[in-house]
Structure formats: structure tokens, C-alpha cells
Design an enzyme around this catalytic site. Sequence first.
Site, PDB file in Angstrom:
ATOM      1  N   ASP A   7      74.711  49.622   5.438  1.00  0.00           N
ATOM      2  CA  ASP A   7      73.739  48.755   6.078  1.00  0.00           C
ATOM      3  C   ASP A   7      73.172  49.566   7.241  1.00  0.00           C
ATOM      4  O   ASP A   7      73.801  50.527   7.692  1.00  0.00           O
ATOM      5  CB  ASP A   7      74.434  47.472   6.561  1.00  0.00           C
ATOM      6  N   ASP A   9      71.212  48.182  10.498  1.00  0.00           N
ATOM      7  CA  ASP A   9      71.382  47.567  11.819  1.00  0.00           C
ATOM      8  C   ASP A   9      72.815  47.083  12.008  1.00  0.00           C
ATOM      9  O   ASP A   9      73.315  46.276  11.233  1.00  0.00           O
ATOM     10  CB  ASP A   9      70.403  46.402  11.992  1.00  0.00           C
TER      11      ASP A   9
END
Length: 177
Positions: A7, A9
Site C-alpha cells: 500500500d 499511504d
Amino acid sequence: MKLIVLDRDGVINKDSDQFIKSPDEWEAIPGSLEAIAKLNQAGWRVVVASNQSGVGRGLFGMDMLNAINGRMNEALAQVGGRIDAIFFCPHAADSTCECRKPKPGLLEQIQERFNVDLTGAPMVGDSLRDLQAGMAVGCQPYLVLTGKGHKTQDDPDLPADTRIFPDLAAVVDALLD
């Protein structure tokens, strides 16, 4: 092929409840860029799978998302690292699309593009939806305690076989050990 899915953020860069809306707001989590470079040097393919509902909400456009990702790629290049591909869902949270995590659409796109089975591949996230998306295609879930990770580790739905680490650098050290 050794492939890891990250991922963005909360894993690579600091997260914000107000969204990362410009390159100026993008700030790497200490050690994350060097960790990606270590993976690259060890022969791993590094792929990002990220929900970017700020696009669907009209908070920023595709040109700005590209500029934000460009800043990440430039920062990585400065430490000898690279991302092999970035997959993202631009849809708002209320969308019925198949690409918004926790649905597995982004991971399925990765499998198709790289012609690889992600069973057992590490999926590193800071939220339950990251891990659920990875689990849907057989990834091994890794939770980092950066971003929303501290809150996520207490979620009763956290998959039992989730491996928990302080940050991406610690995940990479464990994978390469």
C-alpha cells in the site's frame, strides 16, 4: 519471480486524514525508501496497490496523482530504489467498483499484468482493507504499525496469520534475513 505488494499511504509515506493532495504533502516514512531499494537490490519486484479516492471525490485530478507518484519515484531513485508498477483505484468510497480495496481487483490486475500467482506473496498494508484484498488472492498479510496500523492491529477481524512489524524497513529486514 519474487514480488511484494505495498500500500502507499501509511506504508511508504506518511498518511493524512485529509488525503495527500500534492507532491509537497508527500513525505516518506523514515527508512521506507531505503527498504524498497534493498528489495530491488535483492531481486524483488515492488508493486504498489493503493486506493486513491481523492480523485473520485474531486480533491485532486489524475495529473496531481501522477505528480505525487512522481515525487515518490524521484525520492526512491535518489536512494537507488524503484517501484515496478503502481496500481490504484480512483473511485470514491461509495463506489461499487471491483478495484477498491478490500475487493481484490487491484491484486487481480497485478497478477494479470505480471503473469504471476500472488499466493504466498507479501501484501504490506496499514489497514484491514489492504490485508483483506491481499488475502482474497492468497497473499501473506503483513501489517505495519505506521499510518493506521496501530488502530488496525486491534481490529477483531485482523486475519490470524497476519505478521505485524513496526514499519516497512522491519518487514524487509525479515524477508531478506
